[in-house]
Scaffold this active site. Structure first.
Site, mmCIF file in Angstrom:
data_model
loop_
_atom_site.group_PDB
_atom_site.id
_atom_site.type_symbol
_atom_site.label_atom_id
_atom_site.label_comp_id
_atom_site.label_asym_id
_atom_site.label_seq_id
_atom_site.Cartn_x
_atom_site.Cartn_y
_atom_site.Cartn_z
ATOM 1 N N ASP A 132 -15.755 -2.627 -3.924
ATOM 2 C CA ASP A 132 -16.238 -1.483 -4.696
ATOM 3 C C ASP A 132 -17.330 -1.893 -5.690
ATOM 4 O O ASP A 132 -18.305 -1.172 -5.895
ATOM 5 C CB ASP A 132 -15.086 -0.835 -5.475
ATOM 6 C CG ASP A 132 -14.051 -0.234 -4.536
ATOM 7 O OD1 ASP A 132 -14.279 -0.293 -3.306
ATOM 8 O OD2 ASP A 132 -13.031 0.281 -5.023
ATOM 9 N N TYR A 144 -20.564 -2.092 -4.028
ATOM 10 C CA TYR A 144 -21.053 -0.746 -3.736
ATOM 11 C C TYR A 144 -21.632 -0.110 -5.007
ATOM 12 O O TYR A 144 -22.730 0.439 -4.992
ATOM 13 C CB TYR A 144 -19.910 0.108 -3.185
ATOM 14 C CG TYR A 144 -20.301 1.545 -2.899
ATOM 15 C CD1 TYR A 144 -20.972 1.877 -1.733
ATOM 16 C CD2 TYR A 144 -20.005 2.555 -3.809
ATOM 17 C CE1 TYR A 144 -21.348 3.192 -1.471
ATOM 18 C CE2 TYR A 144 -20.371 3.867 -3.567
ATOM 19 C CZ TYR A 144 -21.033 4.183 -2.391
ATOM 20 O OH TYR A 144 -21.408 5.477 -2.143
ATOM 21 N N ASP A 145 -20.891 -0.236 -6.101
ATOM 22 C CA ASP A 145 -21.351 0.316 -7.379
ATOM 23 C C ASP A 145 -22.709 -0.256 -7.770
ATOM 24 O O ASP A 145 -23.581 0.437 -8.262
ATOM 25 C CB ASP A 145 -20.345 0.012 -8.506
ATOM 26 C CG ASP A 145 -19.052 0.803 -8.341
ATOM 27 O OD1 ASP A 145 -19.020 1.718 -7.492
ATOM 28 O OD2 ASP A 145 -18.079 0.484 -9.051
ATOM 29 N N LYS A 205 -7.212 5.136 -15.606
ATOM 30 C CA LYS A 205 -7.959 5.575 -14.419
ATOM 31 C C LYS A 205 -7.275 4.956 -13.205
ATOM 32 O O LYS A 205 -7.439 3.778 -12.904
ATOM 33 C CB LYS A 205 -9.422 5.143 -14.486
ATOM 34 C CG LYS A 205 -10.229 5.724 -13.331
ATOM 35 C CD LYS A 205 -11.714 5.545 -13.531
ATOM 36 C CE LYS A 205 -12.500 6.351 -12.507
ATOM 37 N NZ LYS A 205 -12.310 5.883 -11.133
ATOM 38 N N ARG A 221 -10.189 15.794 -2.318
ATOM 39 C CA ARG A 221 -11.368 16.278 -3.001
ATOM 40 C C ARG A 221 -12.515 16.575 -2.038
ATOM 41 O O ARG A 221 -13.288 17.498 -2.252
ATOM 42 C CB ARG A 221 -11.818 15.224 -4.024
ATOM 43 C CG ARG A 221 -12.972 15.721 -4.828
ATOM 44 C CD ARG A 221 -13.199 14.841 -6.014
ATOM 45 N NE ARG A 221 -14.328 13.960 -5.780
ATOM 46 C CZ ARG A 221 -14.619 12.916 -6.533
ATOM 47 N NH1 ARG A 221 -13.840 12.599 -7.538
ATOM 48 N NH2 ARG A 221 -15.663 12.180 -6.285
ATOM 49 N N LYS A 250 -14.715 1.386 -17.532
ATOM 50 C CA LYS A 250 -14.181 0.434 -16.555
ATOM 51 C C LYS A 250 -13.707 -0.889 -17.151
ATOM 52 O O LYS A 250 -14.011 -1.219 -18.299
ATOM 53 C CB LYS A 250 -15.287 0.134 -15.543
ATOM 54 C CG LYS A 250 -15.598 1.295 -14.631
ATOM 55 C CD LYS A 250 -15.398 0.861 -13.227
ATOM 56 C CE LYS A 250 -15.709 1.950 -12.236
ATOM 57 N NZ LYS A 250 -15.547 1.500 -10.875
ATOM 58 N N CYS A 297 0.238 -37.641 2.535
ATOM 59 C CA CYS A 297 0.993 -38.867 2.797
ATOM 60 C C CYS A 297 0.874 -39.359 4.233
ATOM 61 O O CYS A 297 1.379 -40.426 4.559
ATOM 62 C CB CYS A 297 2.460 -38.673 2.434
ATOM 63 S SG CYS A 297 3.340 -37.619 3.599
ATOM 64 N N CYS A 310 6.568 -38.109 0.373
ATOM 65 C CA CYS A 310 5.234 -37.541 0.181
ATOM 66 C C CYS A 310 4.965 -37.322 -1.311
ATOM 67 O O CYS A 310 5.682 -36.578 -1.965
ATOM 68 C CB CYS A 310 5.131 -36.225 0.932
ATOM 69 S SG CYS A 310 3.572 -35.378 0.679
HETATM 70 S S1 IVH Z 1 -10.187 13.378 -14.483
HETATM 71 C C1 IVH Z 1 -13.435 16.420 -14.392
HETATM 72 N N1 IVH Z 1 -8.432 11.513 -14.965
HETATM 73 O O1 IVH Z 1 -11.373 9.111 -10.905
HETATM 74 C C2 IVH Z 1 -12.651 15.187 -14.474
HETATM 75 N N2 IVH Z 1 -9.743 11.332 -13.007
HETATM 76 O O2 IVH Z 1 -14.414 10.692 -10.502
HETATM 77 C C3 IVH Z 1 -11.907 14.967 -13.239
HETATM 78 N N3 IVH Z 1 -9.178 9.377 -11.630
HETATM 79 O O3 IVH Z 1 -11.613 10.385 -8.004
HETATM 80 C C4 IVH Z 1 -11.246 13.684 -13.136
HETATM 81 N N4 IVH Z 1 -7.602 8.586 -12.919
HETATM 82 O O4 IVH Z 1 -9.307 10.903 -8.814
HETATM 83 C C5 IVH Z 1 -9.386 11.950 -14.126
HETATM 84 N N5 IVH Z 1 -6.803 9.928 -15.518
HETATM 85 C C6 IVH Z 1 -7.756 10.380 -14.686
HETATM 86 C C7 IVH Z 1 -8.075 9.711 -13.505
HETATM 87 C C8 IVH Z 1 -9.088 10.205 -12.680
HETATM 88 C C9 IVH Z 1 -8.269 8.409 -11.797
HETATM 89 C C10 IVH Z 1 -10.086 9.444 -10.472
HETATM 90 C C11 IVH Z 1 -10.209 10.786 -9.859
HETATM 91 C C12 IVH Z 1 -11.597 10.819 -9.322
HETATM 92 C C13 IVH Z 1 -12.298 9.802 -10.128
HETATM 93 C C14 IVH Z 1 -13.232 10.494 -11.084
#
Ligand code: IVH
Length: 707
Positions: free
Chosen positions: A43, A46-47, A131, A152, A329, A446, A467
């Site tokens: 990831d 990618y970021d 998160k 989503r 992050k 050994c 050994c």
């Molecule tokens: S709030 C409008 N809260 O992070 C705000 N998202 O792009 C909507 N995620 O895929 C998201 N933990 O699934 C929110 N405590 C949290 C979160 C969270 C993980 C994920 C979410 C989304 C991405 C946000």
């Protein structure tokens, strides 16, 4: 990682070419990540590409096209799952990639500016949460009943995964105390680390491919077409927001909303708090960072949300993201690096483990240059070879591991885009698998023969305590804090002692004098005295610690305790038959055999005796009830007339010793006690190969020498 600079820095055509190349690569990897749930690169990589693309577009807004990967949320509806149009779009969240406190300060500054707050105004109140690293899901409850669950997707349209979500036990099918016409709850479906490890252990057992990480496993599971398969994947859920709401009056803050949702029976993570201003956010970020490894699930950061729903409304949205929330992050737990070499490490039990020597890389908060490859079979399954670009993962307390390599197609894609992250990648496709590494047939330390156990997957050095590697590990294990606990006897000292020939066996450690220790290189007199004191102190120990410290295969702390409790005394354990060992709670045939074999070996018994002679001591207890009965678990059949005992007497004596006395002979019979004029039971015993004994044999068994 070095990205070759194919393009001169600020000439427009070169930048434009780079932009197109980046779009192409980001699009490809986005597809693998969002649609196939099988990313080819970590990831973080990618970021990095995504952000580089964003930066070029920010500098040249005229180049932005509607089909650029930056212009959509990512994700695409899979064939097979019905599309669901979200009543309220599922937005994305802005990511603050500065992992220092600055990240929180920048967000707070933006919020204050947007709300036109001045310096003297009080701090903004935030809801701070984790998160979660999983997959966002919208749960739609109508009149309190779960009617639909959707992913989503691209934010506007997701996929109907209702059947799959219904298999997640944590998600209530009916809400407690809420019959609002519509209440959509949003949150993350994820997989706990222990569930993930157990799942992979099962995969290994079956010889199936292991999963790369909990996130992809959870995401893959939820989009399976067969709900029965989903049900076999242990998934969990945390709620963190709302979608459409009708007929339910919203509380005034996000924190209260989460409390309300929790009261309805939905899981909400306890690691959340209300924070005041930037300082509060920074404190939360720090506190969670300290706990991150100990959490039972993966997170990739924390999320800050303006707590007041009224202020959230006032702040509103940018194109794709709300202004009132940000993700802050932590350093990535998976990174890309190069596998430079493979070395063999010899463990305490002689197990040979292939260890990856890596181009040092910052991952999970530290620089990693070694990672385990587990064993030859894991290596084959992951198809990794020296020279590969590999994904290294470090999460929690787990030792860093190689989870896979970057597929050559991904490498080729990057290379074609002028972004060669691939270094020494081999051009040819890799079918069939030709390893450029073999497990050695002799121990690299050994020189003893190394062999694979029958039916097992591990190679082991057969040198035992001959050994040096095994000897060192054995000493470190004995000295471990949870074993006999010799403070200060660590890696470096043990290396010095064994390599210098100062100690050969475990008891030698206790014979070390102050002079011998003080004469070691880099050893101050004070430190030498500390070791002598620590050795002295360790002599007063406990029986379970001592047994655990011996490092018998399959005997962990719990088994050591159970053995001590059952037998009371060390000698009883050393002399126990496999049969007797089987009566210890939780000891099965493999463990019983391992213990028995260990104490059958003269050199192991000698080590124990010498340690006792060095003054190691512990309190001993009485054997447990079960251990005193020599014939527990044995089934006897009596037949014929015994010379002195009546049949009733024999039966009573056997039962008093814990045995069962049955009326007829079967495969389950352990002994037939035969007297004169024994009849068909004796024939049956012979036919089935059951042991036949006479009264003298019976008396011997009752004397306690069963087995
Ligand atoms: S709030 C409008 N809260 O992070 C705000 N998202 O792009 C909507 N995620 O895929 C998201 N933990 O699934 C929110 N405590 C949290 C979160 C969270 C993980 C994920 C979410 C989304 C991405 C946000």
């Amino acid at each position: 990682m070095t990205t070759p600079d194919l393009f001169a820095s600020d000439t427009t055509p070169a930048e434009f070419a780079r932009l197109s190349a980046l779009r192409h690569v980001v699009h490809q990897h986005g597809h693998h990540y969002y649609v196939l749930d099988a990313p080819l690169i970590p990831d973080a990589e990618y970021d990095r590409l995504f952000q580089e693309l964003q930066a070029i577009e920010a500098a040249h807004p005229e180049w932005v096209t509607p089909d650029s990967p930056t212009q959509r949320v990512g994700g695409k509806v899979l064939d097979g799952l019905a599309p669901v149009r979200h009543a309220v779009p599922m937005l994305s969240i802005e990511t603050e990639t500065d992992t220092t406190a600055q990240g929180a300060q920048d967000f707070d500054a933006r919020v204050r500016k947007a709300l036109a707050l001045q310096e003297p105004d009080p701090p903004v109140q935030y809801a701070a949460e984790l998160k979660f690293d999983g997959l966002a899901i919208n749960l739609r409850y109508e009149h309190g009943v779960l009617v639909q669950a959707a992913t989503r997707g691209d934010g506007e349209t997701g996929e109907d995964v209702t059947q799959n979500v219904r298999t997640i036990g944590q998600i209530p099918l009916r809400l407690d105390g809420c019959d609002a016409p519509v209440l959509e709850v949003r949150g993350e479906v994820y997989m706990r680390r222990d569930d993930f490890e157990a799942l992979n252990a099962k995969q290994r057992e079956k010889g199936d491919k292991t999963f790369i990480n909990p996130r992809n496993t959870a995401a893959g599971a939820i989009r399976q077409l067969d709900p029965a398969l989903v049900a076999q994947r242990p998934l969990s859920f945390f709620a963190y927001g709302l979608g459409e709401v009708q007929g339910w009056s919203l509380p005034s803050t996000h924190a209260q909303m989460l409390d309300a949702v929790q009261a309805m029976g939905l899981p909400v993570c306890v690691e959340r708090s209300v924070a005041q201003g930037a300082a509060g956010l920074t404190a939360f970020h720090d506190a969670v960072r300290a706990k991150r490894d100990a959490l039972p699930f993966d997170i990739d950061g924390v999320v800050y949300k303006v707590n007041s729903l009224a202020l959230q409304q006032q702040l509103g949205f940018k194109t794709r993201e709300p202004r009132w929330a940000v993700a802050h992050k932590y350093p990535a737990q998976e990174m890309l690096t190069r596998l430079n070499d493979i070395e063999i490490q010899v463990g305490r039990t002689g197990k040979l483990t292939p260890v990856a020597k890596l181009e040092p890389v910052f991952v999970g908060g530290t620089t990693v240059s070694n990672a385990t490859l587990h064993n030859l079979f894991e290596m084959r399954r992951k198809d990794v070879r020296v020279g590969d670009r590999v994904i290294v993962r470090r999460a929690g307390d787990v030792i860093p591991e190689i989870v896979g390599r970057v597929a050559s197609s991904a490498a080729a894609g990057l290379a074609a885009a002028g972004l060669s992250a691939t270094g020494a990648s081999r051009p040819a496709p890799r079918v069939p698998y030709v390893p450029n590494f073999r497990m050695p047939h002799v121990c690299p330390v050994c020189g003893s023969r190394a062999e694979r156990e029958k039916g097992g997957i591990d190679y082991r050095c057969t040198g035992g305590l001959f050994c040096p590697a095994q000897r060192k590990q054995a000493m470190l294990h004995f000295a471990h804090r949870r074993a006999v606990d010799i403070e200060g006897l660590g890696d470096k000292l043990v290396d010095q002692l064994v390599d210098g020939g100062v100690v050969k066996t475990l008891p030698d450690v206790y014979r070390l004098g102050l002079t011998a220790l003080a004469s070691l290189e880099r050893m101050a007199d004070k430190s030498a005295q500390n070791i002598v004191d620590a050795l002295e102190k360790s002599k007063q120990t406990t029986l379970p610690r001592f047994i655990f410290g011996l490092g018998i295969r399959h005997v962990g702390e719990a088994t050591a305790k159970a053995l001590a409790r059952h037998f009371g005394k060390l000698d009883a354990i050393m002399d126990a038959s496999e049969e007797q060992l089987l009566h210890v709670p939780d000891v099965g045939p493999i463990v019983a055999q391992s213990i028995h074999t260990f104490f059958q070996q003269t050199h192991n018994r000698e080590v124990v005796e010498q340690l006792r002679a060095c003054g190691l001591r512990w309190e001993e207890g009485e054997p447990s009830e079960a251990a005193r009965l020599p014939l527990v678990g044995k089934t006897f059949v009596l037949t014929g007339t015994l010379p002195t005992l009546s049949r009733e007497q024999a039966k009573e004596m056997l039962e008093a010793a814990g045995a069962k006395v049955a009326g007829s002979v079967s495969k389950k019979t352990d002994y037939v006690v035969a007297g004169v004029q024994a009849g068909s039971k004796l024939d049956k015993a012979r036919e089935l190969g059951v042991a036949v004994i006479d009264e003298a044999g019976l008396q011997a068994l009752l004397g306690g020498t069963a087995g």
